[in-house]
Design a protein around this motif. Structure first.
Motif, PDB file in Angstrom:
ATOM      1  N   THR A 117       0.869  -1.181   0.000  1.00 32.17           N
ATOM      2  CA  THR A 117       0.000   0.000   0.000  1.00 32.17           C
ATOM      3  C   THR A 117       0.905   1.230   0.000  1.00 32.17           C
ATOM      4  N   PRO A 118       0.406   2.362  -0.465  1.00 31.74           N
ATOM      5  CA  PRO A 118       1.251   3.571  -0.535  1.00 31.74           C
ATOM      6  C   PRO A 118       1.857   3.988   0.799  1.00 31.74           C
ATOM      7  N   ASP A 119       1.238   3.607   1.918  1.00 31.09           N
ATOM      8  CA  ASP A 119       1.756   4.045   3.216  1.00 31.09           C
ATOM      9  C   ASP A 119       3.155   3.509   3.521  1.00 31.09           C
ATOM     10  N   VAL A 120       3.598   2.434   2.860  1.00 31.64           N
ATOM     11  CA  VAL A 120       4.955   1.914   3.061  1.00 31.64           C
ATOM     12  C   VAL A 120       5.981   2.938   2.557  1.00 31.64           C
ATOM     13  N   PHE A 121       5.709   3.532   1.415  1.00 30.54           N
ATOM     14  CA  PHE A 121       6.612   4.558   0.882  1.00 30.54           C
ATOM     15  C   PHE A 121       6.633   5.788   1.795  1.00 30.54           C
ATOM     16  N   TYR A 122       5.450   6.185   2.280  1.00 29.56           N
ATOM     17  CA  TYR A 122       5.369   7.350   3.163  1.00 29.56           C
ATOM     18  C   TYR A 122       6.063   7.071   4.498  1.00 29.56           C
ATOM     19  N   GLY A 155      12.731  11.540   8.035  1.00 24.15           N
ATOM     20  CA  GLY A 155      12.489  12.957   8.278  1.00 24.15           C
ATOM     21  C   GLY A 155      12.304  13.739   6.997  1.00 24.15           C
ATOM     22  N   LYS A 156      11.807  13.067   5.949  1.00 29.41           N
ATOM     23  CA  LYS A 156      11.662  13.701   4.640  1.00 29.41           C
ATOM     24  C   LYS A 156      10.240  13.610   4.113  1.00 29.41           C
ATOM     25  N   LEU A 157       9.269  13.558   5.007  1.00 32.09           N
ATOM     26  CA  LEU A 157       7.887  13.493   4.557  1.00 32.09           C
ATOM     27  C   LEU A 157       7.457  14.881   4.096  1.00 32.09           C
ATOM     28  N   GLY A 158       6.987  14.983   2.894  1.00 29.91           N
ATOM     29  CA  GLY A 158       6.569  16.261   2.332  1.00 29.91           C
ATOM     30  C   GLY A 158       6.602  16.198   0.824  1.00 29.91           C
ATOM     31  N   TRP A 159       5.961  17.121   0.185  1.00 24.84           N
ATOM     32  CA  TRP A 159       5.815  17.095  -1.266  1.00 24.84           C
ATOM     33  C   TRP A 159       7.138  17.220  -2.002  1.00 24.84           C
ATOM     34  N   GLN A 160       8.148  17.834  -1.385  1.00 24.51           N
ATOM     35  CA  GLN A 160       9.414  18.040  -2.087  1.00 24.51           C
ATOM     36  C   GLN A 160      10.331  16.822  -2.028  1.00 24.51           C
ATOM     37  N   HIS A 161       9.969  15.792  -1.277  1.00 28.65           N
ATOM     38  CA  HIS A 161      10.784  14.587  -1.158  1.00 28.65           C
ATOM     39  C   HIS A 161      10.074  13.419  -1.822  1.00 28.65           C
ATOM     40  N   LYS A 162      10.859  12.521  -2.410  1.00 28.49           N
ATOM     41  CA  LYS A 162      10.276  11.350  -3.046  1.00 28.49           C
ATOM     42  C   LYS A 162      11.262  10.192  -2.993  1.00 28.49           C
TER      43      LYS A 162
END
Length: 182
Positions: free
Chosen positions: A141-146, A153-160
């Motif tokens: 599920t997508p939550d594994v990537f998040y 410490g890189k959760l946010g739109w600018q990190h992938k």
């Protein structure tokens, strides 16, 4: 006059004598020969190279999306990395985030492998020489990537999460998160 259309090339700057070279790390494709017209197609770090197949991100993405459409699923995140199996065989290992797992993971894997063979160098190493075996796929599920991004410490739109790489650091972190969540 010796270039082929629609083939990726790496840009290297050299002296006239060829004594020094500097690779710019960009890849370009000639789209027209008269006049010479190029388009930038990517960076050399956006390739997987297990056995000299130099599979670009664009081809992996094309194969993944084509396979997803065939199986009626939507891919929100993915990452693909080289893997050397205990037997010594090499393959691509994929972690794919989707809200709906395909009905048959085996069929999805076979279809993805078939679609990756649209890229000639992969087909040569997969079918003709058997240097690469079928991909290994993990559906999450997508939550594994998040969770990985949050842990870093890189959760946010600018990190992938990187889509591909020849180093396994990121995929090992994701697999560890996957193992601890089960």
């Amino acid at each position: 006059d010796t270039v082929d259309l629609n083939t990726d090339y790496v840009i290297a700057v050299t002296t006239k004598a060829g004594l020094r070279r500097y690779v710019l790390w960009d890849t370009v494709m000639f789209t027209w020969l008269e006049p010479h017209t190029i388009k930038i197609t990517g960076r050399t770090k956006y390739y997987i190279d297990i056995v000299w197949e130099c599979m670009p991100l664009s081809e992996i993405e094309k194969a993944l999306m084509k396979t997803a459409v065939t199986h009626g699923i939507s891919i929100s995140e993915y990452t693909v990395w080289p893997y050397i199996q205990p037997s010594g065989k090499k393959c691509y290992e994929c972690i794919i985030a989707t809200d709906k797992t395909p009905d048959s993971i085996e069929d999805f894997t076979a279809q993805l492998d078939h679609n990756l063979c649209d890229f000639r160098a992969y087909k040569d190493e997969r079918i003709d020489t058997s240097m690469i075996s079928a991909p290994i796929i993990h559906f999450v599920t997508p939550d594994v990537f998040y969770a990985r991004l949050e842990k870093k410490g890189k959760l946010g739109w600018q990190h992938k999460v990187p889509k591909i790489s020849n180093e396994r650091t990121v995929i090992e972190e994701l697999l560890q998160l996957l193992a601890t969540s089960h």
